[in-house]
Design a protein around this motif. Structure first.
Motif, PDB file in Angstrom:
ATOM      1  N   VAL A  82       0.858  -1.185   0.000  1.00 26.44           N
ATOM      2  CA  VAL A  82       0.000   0.000   0.000  1.00 26.44           C
ATOM      3  C   VAL A  82       0.896   1.237   0.000  1.00 26.44           C
ATOM      4  O   VAL A  82       1.849   1.315   0.778  1.00 26.44           O
ATOM      5  CB  VAL A  82      -0.924   0.032   1.236  1.00 26.44           C
ATOM      6  N   ALA A 105     -10.276   2.045   3.911  1.00 26.91           N
ATOM      7  CA  ALA A 105      -9.526   3.243   4.280  1.00 26.91           C
ATOM      8  C   ALA A 105     -10.456   4.134   5.082  1.00 26.91           C
ATOM      9  O   ALA A 105     -11.621   4.306   4.735  1.00 26.91           O
ATOM     10  CB  ALA A 105      -9.026   3.975   3.045  1.00 26.91           C
ATOM     11  N   ASN A 108      -2.966   0.505  -4.268  1.00 31.47           N
ATOM     12  CA  ASN A 108      -3.073  -0.748  -3.517  1.00 31.47           C
ATOM     13  C   ASN A 108      -2.616  -1.913  -4.383  1.00 31.47           C
ATOM     14  O   ASN A 108      -3.330  -2.354  -5.265  1.00 31.47           O
ATOM     15  CB  ASN A 108      -4.530  -0.965  -3.070  1.00 31.47           C
ATOM     16  N   PHE A 161      -5.210   2.563   6.367  1.00 36.45           N
ATOM     17  CA  PHE A 161      -5.557   1.501   5.430  1.00 36.45           C
ATOM     18  C   PHE A 161      -5.453   0.175   6.165  1.00 36.45           C
ATOM     19  O   PHE A 161      -4.400  -0.147   6.726  1.00 36.45           O
ATOM     20  CB  PHE A 161      -4.610   1.528   4.225  1.00 36.45           C
ATOM     21  N   LEU A 212      -9.191  -3.340   0.442  1.00 38.91           N
ATOM     22  CA  LEU A 212      -8.915  -2.811   1.772  1.00 38.91           C
ATOM     23  C   LEU A 212      -9.955  -1.755   2.149  1.00 38.91           C
ATOM     24  O   LEU A 212     -10.673  -1.250   1.289  1.00 38.91           O
ATOM     25  CB  LEU A 212      -7.520  -2.167   1.813  1.00 38.91           C
ATOM     26  N   TYR A 254      -3.824   7.122  -3.108  1.00 39.11           N
ATOM     27  CA  TYR A 254      -3.301   5.807  -2.753  1.00 39.11           C
ATOM     28  C   TYR A 254      -3.110   4.929  -3.976  1.00 39.11           C
ATOM     29  O   TYR A 254      -3.637   5.183  -5.053  1.00 39.11           O
ATOM     30  CB  TYR A 254      -4.239   5.103  -1.756  1.00 39.11           C
ATOM     31  N   VAL A 310     -11.058   0.501  -0.875  1.00 36.82           N
ATOM     32  CA  VAL A 310      -9.872   0.598  -1.725  1.00 36.82           C
ATOM     33  C   VAL A 310      -9.763  -0.716  -2.499  1.00 36.82           C
ATOM     34  O   VAL A 310      -9.424  -1.751  -1.942  1.00 36.82           O
ATOM     35  CB  VAL A 310      -8.608   0.851  -0.878  1.00 36.82           C
TER      36      VAL A 310
END
Length: 195
Positions: free
Chosen positions: A96, A125, A117, A172, A123, A115, A143
């Protein structure tokens, strides 16, 4: 010369000139007075500047029966300036990467986290903006897994105080019961190696 060839050429010329002759002949065919704001010339991209009639007996009428009205030019962009204060770009060994910022524009303040990933799994966040007088705004973003960059952003709120009075933090984590934290990124995070 071949009379058939001349006849065909003349016929093609007449056919091609009919739409143009019709457009010039009357405003209804050109679409200027039909309320549709277009017409044949406009649809073909051939219309010039619009013309405004000049009343008889005016000084302009002696010079010309019509006066050209040029289209208005767009003015400069008047959007207020956006001030951005970001922490460093951080990455975790779990795949990440993120950078979190506080933005201020036109009396509004909000947070944004950029971001990427590459962990191979979806994920969660959570982005939190903290301001003066205990003000807090928080948003949760999903995410997606993949190498494409994305962003998570809080709603814009009316500013209370100076931009330096605000900070933002993005966390995250794996979306399960344990919620393993993979990365925390802040707008005022120290640079890696600063302690």
């Amino acid at each position: 010369m071949n009379l058939r060839l001349i006849g065909i050429g003349a016929g093609v010329l007449v056919i091609l000139s009919l739409p143009l002759a019709g457009a010039i002949a009357g405003p209804d065919f050109a679409g200027e007075d039909d309320g549709k704001g277009g017409g044949l010339l406009s649809s073909l991209g051939l219309s010039g500047p619009s013309r405004t009639p000049v009343a008889p007996g005016t000084p302009d009428a002696a010079r010309s029966a019509e006066r050209e009205v040029l289209p208005s030019q767009p003015g400069p962009d008047v959007r207020p300036r956006t001030d951005t204060r970001c922490g460093p770009e951080l990455s975790s060994p779990h795949g990440v990467e993120a950078q979190t910022c506080v933005l201020e524009s036109g009396g509004q303040t909000w947070g944004r986290s950029y971001y990427r990933n590459t962990s191979g799994r979806t994920l969660d966040a959570v982005l939190t903006v903290m301001g003066p007088e205990g003000r807090t705004v928080q948003i949760r973003c999903v995410v997606g897994a993949g190498d494409e960059p994305g962003l998570c952003e809080t709603p814009q709120e009316e500013s209370a105080g100076k931009p330096i009075d605000y900070s933002a933090v993005a966390e995250f984590a794996v979306p399960d019961e344990e919620g393993q934290l993979l990365l925390r990124s802040g707008s005022n995070s120290p640079e890696p190696g600063d302690g």
